[in-house]
Design an enzyme around this catalytic site. Structure first.
Site, PDB file in Angstrom:
ATOM      1  N   THR B 195       0.839  -1.189   0.000  1.00  0.00           N
ATOM      2  CA  THR B 195       0.000   0.000   0.000  1.00  0.00           C
ATOM      3  C   THR B 195       0.883   1.251   0.000  1.00  0.00           C
ATOM      4  OG1 THR B 195      -1.658  -1.180   1.253  1.00  0.00           O
ATOM      5  CG2 THR B 195      -1.699   1.217   1.451  1.00  0.00           C
ATOM      6  N   ARG B 223     -13.614  -8.006  -0.863  1.00  0.00           N
ATOM      7  CA  ARG B 223     -13.021  -7.600   0.419  1.00  0.00           C
ATOM      8  C   ARG B 223     -12.434  -6.193   0.323  1.00  0.00           C
ATOM      9  NH1 ARG B 223      -7.466  -6.041   1.992  1.00  0.00           N
ATOM     10  NH2 ARG B 223      -7.340  -6.420   4.223  1.00  0.00           N
ATOM     11  N   VAL B 224     -12.744  -5.387   1.310  1.00  0.00           N
ATOM     12  CA  VAL B 224     -12.197  -4.042   1.396  1.00  0.00           C
ATOM     13  C   VAL B 224     -11.387  -3.937   2.685  1.00  0.00           C
ATOM     14  CG1 VAL B 224     -12.799  -1.610   1.706  1.00  0.00           C
ATOM     15  CG2 VAL B 224     -14.034  -2.996   0.029  1.00  0.00           C
ATOM     16  N   GLY B 225     -10.187  -3.406   2.570  1.00  0.00           N
ATOM     17  CA  GLY B 225      -9.328  -3.218   3.744  1.00  0.00           C
ATOM     18  C   GLY B 225      -9.467  -1.819   4.316  1.00  0.00           C
ATOM     19  N   ASP B 226      -8.437  -1.369   5.024  1.00  0.00           N
ATOM     20  CA  ASP B 226      -8.548  -0.083   5.707  1.00  0.00           C
ATOM     21  C   ASP B 226      -8.267   1.125   4.823  1.00  0.00           C
ATOM     22  OD1 ASP B 226      -5.849  -1.153   5.697  1.00  0.00           O
ATOM     23  OD2 ASP B 226      -5.292   0.596   6.879  1.00  0.00           O
ATOM     24  N   THR B 245      -0.638   1.299   6.678  1.00  0.00           N
ATOM     25  CA  THR B 245      -0.305   0.194   5.777  1.00  0.00           C
ATOM     26  C   THR B 245      -0.144  -1.061   6.610  1.00  0.00           C
ATOM     27  OG1 THR B 245       1.484  -0.811   4.514  1.00  0.00           O
ATOM     28  CG2 THR B 245       2.061   1.076   5.863  1.00  0.00           C
ATOM     29  N   GLY B 246      -0.976  -2.049   6.336  1.00  0.00           N
ATOM     30  CA  GLY B 246      -0.826  -3.273   7.117  1.00  0.00           C
ATOM     31  C   GLY B 246      -2.033  -4.156   6.937  1.00  0.00           C
ATOM     32  N   GLY B 248      -5.341  -4.832   7.013  1.00  0.00           N
ATOM     33  CA  GLY B 248      -6.438  -3.873   7.029  1.00  0.00           C
ATOM     34  C   GLY B 248      -7.542  -4.177   8.014  1.00  0.00           C
TER      35      GLY B 248
END
Lengths: 328, 328
Positions: B195, B223-226, B245-246, B248
């Protein structure tokens, strides 16, 4: 023997006294609603569904069930009711579709599940919970979320299921107004209420929060509001739970649900102070409106809103239901 | 006359002294990366692209441009680079598609824009910015977001544009491992880094934050992350800006970006203390990992990560670039 029984009785009494009071708080949306527009029949039906959701959640809490189960049950009942903007009875988007979002959070573990852009899931809150409990993810969107739903046996329905004539009429009116004003978004401000939510505190002192919505009438472009955004429309931790209802864009920008919990944790604000400050000051200063329900781990709660009304209610250990719509 | 000139000179000097120092901080993802796996050529190319992003953003800030323009420019350069998991060079999802998310936030106004589930937008961060500036919405997802992109003239490309052979190989390896272990999600933990993000402080003392990602290799179900979640992967207000970044899921559950800013505002933590506590304690306690960059309105910044490495760099008023990958 008598002494032992006495000690046991004392023990039970003390456990009962130290146990946190169970509590369920729900909302069925904040917004522009006048007493004159709301017919007596409709008001009665809405109050009846709010009461039904409260009693069903309370029944779970009263027999030692979890706050997660209580908020899930309460939200399912409100989703199934045609009177709220969630699942059955959701508003229509600009394409004439019902597009649904929901989220849930478990305060004790801070596990969470969220779904957005659904068209066929009968109860979006059940899918949000399945995402939390049966996937390693927090948020799933669109068709993919419905593929996951199928894989875990969540009920899908024909999109017609969600339709109510009243919401269809609202879409047509919004679109007519839009054509008249030649402005794409002029009708949206007053068209976003009716979201539902629930918070619960169980006998173990654990909190949970859940929110479900159809978003804004005539919404475009896959618009997502605050309801499926953990930290905006929904948040729960060990000491605080929040569910929001209002102009989602402003709730996201202010990270409303997390901000209320952060004020409680880092500044020692009471739940009432924190919820009031965010709803009555922070959100209006940005230009938004709406309301929240908020609950802490001692059973204190607040239901502030800066709109004309908010469908809301609560029930505690005594089983007495309180339901309100306007500023009574 | 001399006295007037002297007063003007003094005035300028004092303005220069009281002006906050401009600052740009960027990341290109945190994760599992070992010195031995990273070839000298690749490391050199990555460092060169980070430096290019820093210098381009700095050029904007140095001539009085806005923090919003600086973070946008820096992220576009990292999106265009094939070495990071954003736009060109994004990882593939389980269906062999590149699926892109991004968000941006303006600290001074707390306006924000976010997009998720894109397949054809060349620079997702430009679409996030257009959502913020040219719609009344904050978050748009999927096909609808791309319809909006077209309507405002944001460049769409053939999905093949995003493909790199290296990312395709990663997908095939992840899927082979998955088949071997008969576990759907076993390969995901180490597959989510790269990211990109940027924070800037401009001459007016205003902050901005931006984040862009391709998410996790082999991700499923929309799927949606942070990264596109305001409050989780991105947040900015008048005194604090954060890009994460990580993993999510954990960043959403901990509302990482907003939590860091809330600690600064409500508890008076320094930006370093707040960022360190959240990244080194809160996220690992939940079971997650990753890193953030964080910047305050005085130009103080932090770049904590709890992984082996994080591509990162910063540049200040003096124009000296600093770039790092491991714990040097």
């Amino acid at each position: 023997m008598l002494r032992i029984l006495g000690a046991i009785a004392l023990c039970f009494a003390s456990a009962a006294m130290s146990a946190p009071p169970i509590r369920l708080v729900i909302h069925g949306g904040a917004g522009t609603m006048s007493r004159t527009e709301l017919s007596a029949e409709r008001e009665q039906a809405i109050r009846a569904d709010l009461e039904r959701a409260l009693r069903a959640g309370h029944a779970i809490l009263a027999k030692g069930g979890t706050s997660l189960d209580a908020v899930t049950k309460a939200v399912v009942i409100l989703e199934d009711s045609p009177y709220f903007n969630a699942a059955k009875g959701a508003v229509f988007n600009a394409e004439g579709k019902n597009e649904l979002d929901a989220s849930i959070m478990d305060g004790a573990t801070r596990k969470a599940g969220a779904v957005a852009g659904l068209h066929r899931v009968k109860n979006p809150i059940l899918l949000a919970r399945a995402v939390m409990e049966q996937s390693k993810h927090v948020m799933l969107i669109g068709d993919g979320a419905e593929v996951f739903a199928k894989s875990v046996g969540i009920e899908l329905v024909d999109p017609k299921y969600f339709r109510t004539e009243e919401r269809w009429k609202q879409l047509k009116e919004a679109q007519a107004k839009e054509r008249a004003s030649a402005s794409v978004e002029s009708t949206e401000k007053s068209a976003y209420f009716g979201t539902v939510g629930a918070l619960a505190l169980d006998r173990d002192g654990k909190l949970a929060a859940a929110t479900s919505t159809g978003g804004m009438t005539n919404k475009r472009w896959g618009r997502v509001g605050d309801s499926p955004i953990i930290g905006a429309g929904t948040y729960a931790d060990a000491r605080c739970a929040v569910s929001g209802t209002g102009w989602g864009e402003y709730f996201i920008r202010a990270a409303v649900a997390h901000d209320i919990c952060a004020r409680v944790e880092y500044r020692g604000d009471s739940i009432e102070q924190a919820a009031n400050d965010v709803v009555m000051t922070v959100v209006p200063e940005l230009g938004g409106d709406g309301g929240v329900i908020a609950l802490d781990a001692a059973g204190n709660y607040a239901m502030p809103f800066n709109t004309q009304g908010m469908y809301r209610g609560t029930i505690g250990a005594d089983g007495n239901v309180s339901v309100a719509i306007f500023r009574d």
